[in-house]
Design a protein around this motif. Structure first.
Motif, PDB file in Angstrom:
ATOM      1  N   MET A 186     -24.049 -39.920  86.577  1.00 58.53           N
ATOM      2  CA  MET A 186     -22.308 -40.687  86.838  1.00 58.53           C
ATOM      3  C   MET A 186     -22.124 -41.116  84.912  1.00 58.53           C
ATOM      4  SD  MET A 186     -19.508 -42.070  89.608  1.00 58.53           S
ATOM      5  CE  MET A 186     -20.472 -43.374  88.933  1.00 58.53           C
ATOM      6  N   SER A 187     -20.958 -41.407  84.603  1.00 57.64           N
ATOM      7  CA  SER A 187     -20.906 -41.810  83.955  1.00 57.64           C
ATOM      8  C   SER A 187     -19.232 -42.935  83.360  1.00 57.64           C
ATOM      9  CB  SER A 187     -20.735 -41.058  82.481  1.00 57.64           C
ATOM     10  OG  SER A 187     -22.326 -41.144  82.275  1.00 57.64           O
ATOM     11  N   VAL A 188     -18.483 -43.777  83.711  1.00 57.34           N
ATOM     12  CA  VAL A 188     -17.652 -44.304  83.422  1.00 57.34           C
ATOM     13  C   VAL A 188     -17.429 -44.923  81.828  1.00 57.34           C
ATOM     14  CG1 VAL A 188     -15.902 -45.684  84.718  1.00 57.34           C
ATOM     15  CG2 VAL A 188     -17.086 -44.894  85.938  1.00 57.34           C
ATOM     16  N   GLU A 189     -16.656 -44.674  81.117  1.00 57.55           N
ATOM     17  CA  GLU A 189     -15.921 -45.520  80.612  1.00 57.55           C
ATOM     18  C   GLU A 189     -14.524 -45.360  80.233  1.00 57.55           C
ATOM     19  OE1 GLU A 189     -16.181 -44.014  76.132  1.00 57.55           O
ATOM     20  OE2 GLU A 189     -15.857 -42.199  77.090  1.00 57.55           O
ATOM     21  N   VAL A 190     -13.601 -47.200  79.990  1.00 59.24           N
ATOM     22  CA  VAL A 190     -12.565 -47.086  79.201  1.00 59.24           C
ATOM     23  C   VAL A 190     -12.346 -47.213  77.826  1.00 59.24           C
ATOM     24  CG1 VAL A 190     -10.861 -49.477  80.030  1.00 59.24           C
ATOM     25  CG2 VAL A 190     -12.519 -48.808  81.656  1.00 59.24           C
ATOM     26  N   VAL A 191     -11.088 -46.692  77.503  1.00 56.52           N
ATOM     27  CA  VAL A 191     -10.219 -46.235  77.167  1.00 56.52           C
ATOM     28  C   VAL A 191      -9.059 -47.091  76.370  1.00 56.52           C
ATOM     29  CG1 VAL A 191     -11.944 -43.846  76.318  1.00 56.52           C
ATOM     30  CG2 VAL A 191     -10.311 -44.163  76.670  1.00 56.52           C
ATOM     31  N   ASN A 192      -9.094 -47.395  75.282  1.00 56.48           N
ATOM     32  CA  ASN A 192      -7.406 -47.807  74.837  1.00 56.48           C
ATOM     33  C   ASN A 192      -6.752 -46.509  74.543  1.00 56.48           C
ATOM     34  OD1 ASN A 192      -7.538 -46.438  71.855  1.00 56.48           O
ATOM     35  ND2 ASN A 192      -8.594 -49.441  72.142  1.00 56.48           N
ATOM     36  N   ILE A 193      -5.352 -46.218  74.956  1.00 54.99           N
ATOM     37  CA  ILE A 193      -4.643 -45.819  74.701  1.00 54.99           C
ATOM     38  C   ILE A 193      -4.713 -44.732  73.175  1.00 54.99           C
ATOM     39  CG2 ILE A 193      -2.458 -44.497  73.876  1.00 54.99           C
ATOM     40  CD1 ILE A 193      -2.558 -45.787  77.245  1.00 54.99           C
ATOM     41  N   ALA A 194      -4.982 -45.777  72.360  1.00 54.81           N
ATOM     42  CA  ALA A 194      -5.952 -44.723  71.627  1.00 54.81           C
ATOM     43  C   ALA A 194      -7.167 -43.714  71.143  1.00 54.81           C
ATOM     44  CB  ALA A 194      -5.549 -45.185  70.162  1.00 54.81           C
ATOM     45  N   GLY A 195      -7.869 -43.552  72.457  1.00 54.33           N
ATOM     46  CA  GLY A 195      -8.458 -42.713  72.704  1.00 54.33           C
ATOM     47  C   GLY A 195      -9.975 -43.903  71.933  1.00 54.33           C
ATOM     48  N   ARG A 196      -9.713 -45.531  71.673  1.00 54.50           N
ATOM     49  CA  ARG A 196     -11.354 -45.784  71.120  1.00 54.50           C
ATOM     50  C   ARG A 196     -11.957 -46.079  71.943  1.00 54.50           C
ATOM     51  NH1 ARG A 196      -7.385 -47.468  67.793  1.00 54.50           N
ATOM     52  NH2 ARG A 196      -7.215 -45.827  65.893  1.00 54.50           N
ATOM     53  N   THR A 197     -13.142 -47.001  72.672  1.00 57.81           N
ATOM     54  CA  THR A 197     -14.012 -46.640  73.526  1.00 57.81           C
ATOM     55  C   THR A 197     -13.897 -48.430  74.015  1.00 57.81           C
ATOM     56  OG1 THR A 197     -14.953 -44.607  73.526  1.00 57.81           O
ATOM     57  CG2 THR A 197     -16.051 -47.553  74.627  1.00 57.81           C
ATOM     58  N   VAL A 198     -13.542 -48.593  74.750  1.00 59.14           N
ATOM     59  CA  VAL A 198     -12.958 -49.947  75.202  1.00 59.14           C
ATOM     60  C   VAL A 198     -14.574 -51.295  75.700  1.00 59.14           C
ATOM     61  CG1 VAL A 198     -11.795 -52.814  75.849  1.00 59.14           C
ATOM     62  CG2 VAL A 198     -10.760 -50.101  75.008  1.00 59.14           C
ATOM     63  N   ARG A 199     -15.159 -50.242  76.748  1.00 57.25           N
ATOM     64  CA  ARG A 199     -16.574 -50.260  77.544  1.00 57.25           C
ATOM     65  C   ARG A 199     -16.809 -49.690  78.127  1.00 57.25           C
ATOM     66  NH1 ARG A 199     -18.185 -55.186  80.581  1.00 57.25           N
ATOM     67  NH2 ARG A 199     -19.913 -54.707  80.636  1.00 57.25           N
ATOM     68  N   ARG A 200     -18.091 -49.203  77.507  1.00 57.73           N
ATOM     69  CA  ARG A 200     -19.048 -48.692  78.649  1.00 57.73           C
ATOM     70  C   ARG A 200     -19.500 -48.973  80.147  1.00 57.73           C
ATOM     71  NH1 ARG A 200     -19.061 -44.127  75.074  1.00 57.73           N
ATOM     72  NH2 ARG A 200     -20.148 -44.252  72.967  1.00 57.73           N
ATOM     73  N   VAL A 201     -18.697 -48.858  81.301  1.00 59.90           N
ATOM     74  CA  VAL A 201     -18.584 -49.537  82.546  1.00 59.90           C
ATOM     75  C   VAL A 201     -20.838 -49.097  82.867  1.00 59.90           C
ATOM     76  CG1 VAL A 201     -17.959 -49.773  84.555  1.00 59.90           C
ATOM     77  CG2 VAL A 201     -16.471 -49.702  83.114  1.00 59.90           C
ATOM     78  N   CYS A 202     -20.455 -47.848  82.929  1.00 61.14           N
ATOM     79  CA  CYS A 202     -22.127 -46.950  83.646  1.00 61.14           C
ATOM     80  C   CYS A 202     -22.343 -45.604  82.629  1.00 61.14           C
ATOM     81  CB  CYS A 202     -22.217 -47.214  84.937  1.00 61.14           C
ATOM     82  SG  CYS A 202     -20.796 -45.997  86.012  1.00 61.14           S
ATOM     83  N   THR A 247     -17.079 -39.165  84.236  1.00 57.66           N
ATOM     84  CA  THR A 247     -17.837 -37.628  83.816  1.00 57.66           C
ATOM     85  C   THR A 247     -18.862 -37.889  84.552  1.00 57.66           C
ATOM     86  OG1 THR A 247     -16.987 -38.737  81.399  1.00 57.66           O
ATOM     87  CG2 THR A 247     -18.891 -36.476  82.685  1.00 57.66           C
ATOM     88  N   ALA A 248     -18.935 -37.323  86.149  1.00 59.95           N
ATOM     89  CA  ALA A 248     -20.133 -36.555  86.916  1.00 59.95           C
ATOM     90  C   ALA A 248     -20.553 -35.009  86.467  1.00 59.95           C
ATOM     91  CB  ALA A 248     -18.948 -36.401  88.196  1.00 59.95           C
ATOM     92  N   ARG A 249     -21.856 -35.028  86.873  1.00 56.96           N
ATOM     93  CA  ARG A 249     -22.225 -33.676  86.812  1.00 56.96           C
ATOM     94  C   ARG A 249     -22.979 -33.520  87.745  1.00 56.96           C
ATOM     95  NH1 ARG A 249     -22.874 -37.231  82.456  1.00 56.96           N
ATOM     96  NH2 ARG A 249     -22.627 -37.417  79.930  1.00 56.96           N
ATOM     97  N   GLY A 250     -23.025 -32.359  88.037  1.00 56.49           N
ATOM     98  CA  GLY A 250     -23.720 -31.571  89.609  1.00 56.49           C
ATOM     99  C   GLY A 250     -25.231 -31.198  88.979  1.00 56.49           C
ATOM    100  N   GLU A 251     -26.382 -31.108  90.042  1.00 54.45           N
ATOM    101  CA  GLU A 251     -27.857 -31.441  89.762  1.00 54.45           C
ATOM    102  C   GLU A 251     -27.983 -30.038  88.752  1.00 54.45           C
ATOM    103  OE1 GLU A 251     -29.593 -31.024  93.451  1.00 54.45           O
ATOM    104  OE2 GLU A 251     -28.829 -33.212  93.440  1.00 54.45           O
ATOM    105  N   ASP A 252     -27.171 -28.966  88.775  1.00 49.07           N
ATOM    106  CA  ASP A 252     -26.862 -27.584  88.701  1.00 49.07           C
ATOM    107  C   ASP A 252     -26.527 -28.284  86.657  1.00 49.07           C
ATOM    108  OD1 ASP A 252     -24.290 -27.708  89.057  1.00 49.07           O
ATOM    109  OD2 ASP A 252     -23.859 -26.173  89.681  1.00 49.07           O
ATOM    110  N   GLY A 253     -25.914 -28.908  86.567  1.00 49.56           N
ATOM    111  CA  GLY A 253     -25.542 -28.996  85.097  1.00 49.56           C
ATOM    112  C   GLY A 253     -24.726 -28.733  84.587  1.00 49.56           C
ATOM    113  N   GLN A 254     -23.734 -28.470  85.821  1.00 49.77           N
ATOM    114  CA  GLN A 254     -22.119 -28.499  85.843  1.00 49.77           C
ATOM    115  C   GLN A 254     -21.538 -29.303  85.987  1.00 49.77           C
ATOM    116  OE1 GLN A 254     -20.555 -26.423  89.624  1.00 49.77           O
ATOM    117  NE2 GLN A 254     -19.559 -24.885  87.902  1.00 49.77           N
TER     118      GLN A 254
END
Length: 70
Positions: free
Chosen positions: A1-17, A51-58
């Motif tokens: 699992m990945s988590v990121e915070v982006v501003n309204i313009a779509g720029r990454t502010v922080r990659r939380v994990c 964003t989450a990824r399953g064991e099957d790659g989905q």
């Protein structure tokens, strides 16, 4: 699992994990309100992208709006 915070313009502010192993069900991730540089993010509206990824790659993505108030 990945988590990121982006501003309204779509720029990454922080990659939380990134590529954190997750389990099915509810997972909790905390954001301290800081940018990747370590400074406080200004008050405003942000988007949280999970964003989450399953064991099957989905892959699944979800977006949620967040209002940061100071």
């Amino acid at each position: 699992m990945s988590v990121e915070v982006v501003n309204i313009a779509g720029r990454t502010v922080r990659r939380v994990c990134e590529d954190r192993p997750g389990t099915a069900g509810t997972n909790v991730v905390l954001w301290d309100g800081r940018c990747d540089a370590g400074t406080r993010a200004p008050a405003g509206r942000y988007l949280v992208r999970v964003t989450a990824r399953g064991e099957d790659g989905q892959q699944s993505q979800a977006l949620a709006a967040l209002n940061l108030r100071r």
